[in-house]
Design an enzyme around this catalytic site. Structure first.
Site, PDB file in Angstrom:
ATOM      1  N   VAL A  38      -9.085  -8.621  -7.435  1.00  8.95           N
ATOM      2  CA  VAL A  38      -8.525  -8.211  -6.184  1.00  8.95           C
ATOM      3  C   VAL A  38      -8.014  -6.673  -6.255  1.00  8.95           C
ATOM      4  O   VAL A  38      -7.959  -6.008  -5.396  1.00  8.95           O
ATOM      5  CB  VAL A  38      -7.995  -8.787  -5.353  1.00  8.95           C
TER       6      VAL A  38
ATOM      7  N   ALA B  42      -5.145   0.072  -6.043  1.00 11.77           N
ATOM      8  CA  ALA B  42      -5.721  -0.223  -4.910  1.00 11.77           C
ATOM      9  C   ALA B  42      -6.060  -1.769  -4.965  1.00 11.77           C
ATOM     10  O   ALA B  42      -5.942  -2.374  -6.007  1.00 11.77           O
ATOM     11  CB  ALA B  42      -6.624   0.405  -4.117  1.00 11.77           C
ATOM     12  N   ASN B  43      -6.130  -2.325  -3.956  1.00 11.94           N
ATOM     13  CA  ASN B  43      -6.574  -3.586  -3.489  1.00 11.94           C
ATOM     14  C   ASN B  43      -7.975  -3.433  -2.825  1.00 11.94           C
ATOM     15  O   ASN B  43      -8.263  -2.661  -2.005  1.00 11.94           O
ATOM     16  CB  ASN B  43      -5.754  -4.552  -2.603  1.00 11.94           C
ATOM     17  N   ARG B  44      -8.883  -4.366  -3.288  1.00 14.51           N
ATOM     18  CA  ARG B  44     -10.173  -4.273  -2.658  1.00 14.51           C
ATOM     19  C   ARG B  44      -9.928  -4.851  -1.244  1.00 14.51           C
ATOM     20  O   ARG B  44      -9.455  -6.043  -1.092  1.00 14.51           O
ATOM     21  CB  ARG B  44     -11.295  -5.359  -3.277  1.00 14.51           C
TER      22      ARG B  44
END
Lengths: 241, 241
Positions: A38, B42-44
Site C-alpha cells: 500500500v 505516499a499510500n496508494r
C-alpha cells in the site's frame, strides 16, 4: 532570431511530416517504487510535458512509443502507450521499444527504490520505532540508453528537473550521462512547473545553452520535437555524404 | 435480512433528509509526505471510497466537510472541500472542521513521514550510497479524534486497509483507536479495491462483525452513511430519554 527561426521551420513543416518513417520513444510521468503493497516512494510529476512531447512527435509523423508511469492525464492520440510503474519496468519497456531514431526521457524516474519491499502491509506498532527504509539505486535509464554500444538512438535527450543551480547541474548531467541534449527546468519556479501547464526550460547541447522564455508545455514540446527532427535530418545528411 | 432492512430504510428515507442539520467530516485520498521538493512517500489510494461517502452524506442532507489528500478524481457536489497534502495538514483540517456529529476517516494516511525533508533536491552521486531515510511517526488522526475528551463526534468511524488477517487486524484497531466502528477491507483482493470501482468490506462495531458482499463503492458509501444516520438518531433518542 532563434525562436522565430524555429517557429518558421515548424510552421513550414507542420503539414509535411518531417518525422515520417522515424521511430521515437518518449518516457513520461513518475515512477512508483513500492515500500509494501500500500505504500510507495514517488517523484512529483504530472506527465504533462512528456505526454505533450509524444503528441508533438506523432503530429510530425513519427511512430511513437510513449512509456508512461502512473499518471491521471489523458492519453495522447496516435501513439503506442506502454504503462509501467517502477523504474526497472520503465527501463525494460524502453529497451523493448528499441530501435529508435530519437529517445526523449522526460519521466521523473525515482533514483532509488526500497531494497526489499514488504510483501504484506507493514504494521504500525506503538512500541516500535518507525521502520528503517534501506534504499537501493535504480537503473539509470538515460545513461543506460545513451551509453549503449549497439543500437543507441542517434539522438538521446534527457530532462533535468532541478531546484537550484539549474544550468550547472544540467551541464554536469549532459556530460556524465552521455546524452546529446539535456532539457533543464527549475521545478521550484513560481510559475508552478510541477503539475502546471507552463514551463521555462534551458536546452543544453554540445553547442551551448539556450534559455527559452516561459511558454506552454505544448509549445515546449513542439519546439523540442521540431529541433529534434531538424537535427536528425542533419545527421542523416552527414551520414549520406 | 439485514441488507434488505438497510435497503428499505434507505429507500424510505432517500427523499427525506435524515442527516439534515448534522455535520459530517469525511477524510479521503492518500497523504503525500515530502522527502525533498520532488520526492515523496505516499499510500496508494484513489479517494473513490471517501469521496463517495462524502457525496452520500450530502445526499442525506448533512453539512459535509471533505478533507482530501491529493487525488485526481472529480469532486463531489454539495460538500465543502479542504485540500491537504500531508498527515499533519489533514489532522489540522479535521480539527478545524469540528464540531461534528459524525467523523468518517477513509483517507489512507501515511503512518510515517520523513523526519527532516530536504529543502532542495537530493542529488544522486555515483560514489555515495543511497541516502538513509529517517522516518518519524505521523499523528494518528483517527485515534486523536476518537479519544478527544472534549468535542468528540458522537460517531467516529475508521477504515482499515489490510492485506492479510483483515478482520483480526481490524478488531485490534477498533479497540486500540477508540473508534465506534471500523470498516475493514482486503486491499489485496482480486477485485482490485485500490483504484477500482468495487469494494468488499467488513463492518466492525461493538455488536460484532458484519461481512458485506462485494458491491460498488457507491453502494458501500450509501449503506455506511445510512447506518450512521440511523445510529445517530438512536443516540439522540437515548440522550433525550
Amino acid at each position: 532570431d532563434l525562436l522565430a527561426a524555429i517557429e518558421s521551420r515548424f510552421s513550414s513543416t507542420s503539414d509535411a511530416k518531417p518525422l515520417s518513417g522515424c521511430r521515437v520513444i518518449v518516457t513520461s510521468g513518475p515512477t512508483h517504487e513500492p515500500i509494501d503493497p500500500v505504500r510507495y516512494i514517488a517523484n512529483r510529476s504530472s506527465g504533462k510535458q512528456g505526454h505533450e512531447l509524444a503528441a508533438a512527435a506523432a503530429r510530425l509523423g513519427a511512430d511513437v512509443t510513449l512509456v508512461s508511469g502512473p499518471v491521471s492525464i489523458a492519453e495522447p492520440a496516435g501513439v503506442r502507450i506502454v504503462r509501467v510503474s517502477t523504474a526497472e519496468e520503465m527501463l525494460a519497456a524502453v529497451k523493448h521499444a528499441l530501435p529508435a531514431d530519437i529517445a526523449i526521457f522526460a519521466a521523473a524516474v525515482a533514483d532509488w527504490r526500497v531494497a526489499t519491499p514488504n510483501t504484506s502491509k507493514i504494521k504500525k506498532s506503538t512500541s516500535d520505532a518507525p521502520p528503517a527504509l534501506t534504499l537501493a539505486e535504480n537503473p539509470d535509464i538515460l545513461k543506460t540508453i545513451a551509453q549503449l554500444r549497439k543500437g543507441r538512438p542517434p539522438l538521446v535527450v534527457g530532462f533535468a528537473a532541478e531546484t537550484n543551480d539549474v544550468v550547472a547541474h544540467a551541464k554536469k548531467k549532459l556530460k556524465s550521462k552521455g546524452a546529446d541534449w539535456i532539457v533543464a527546468n527549475d521545478v521550484s519556479s513560481p510559475i508552478g512547473v510541477m503539475g502546471g501547464e507552463r514551463n521555462a526550460v534551458h536546452l543544453l547541447t554540445s553547442a551551448g545553452v539556450e534559455s527559452w522564455p516561459e511558454m506552454s508545455k505544448t509549445e515546449v514540446a513542439i519546439r523540442i520535437v521540431t529541433r529534434a527532427a531538424a537535427h536528425l535530418a542533419t545527421l542523416k545528411r552527414d551520414a549520406a555524404e
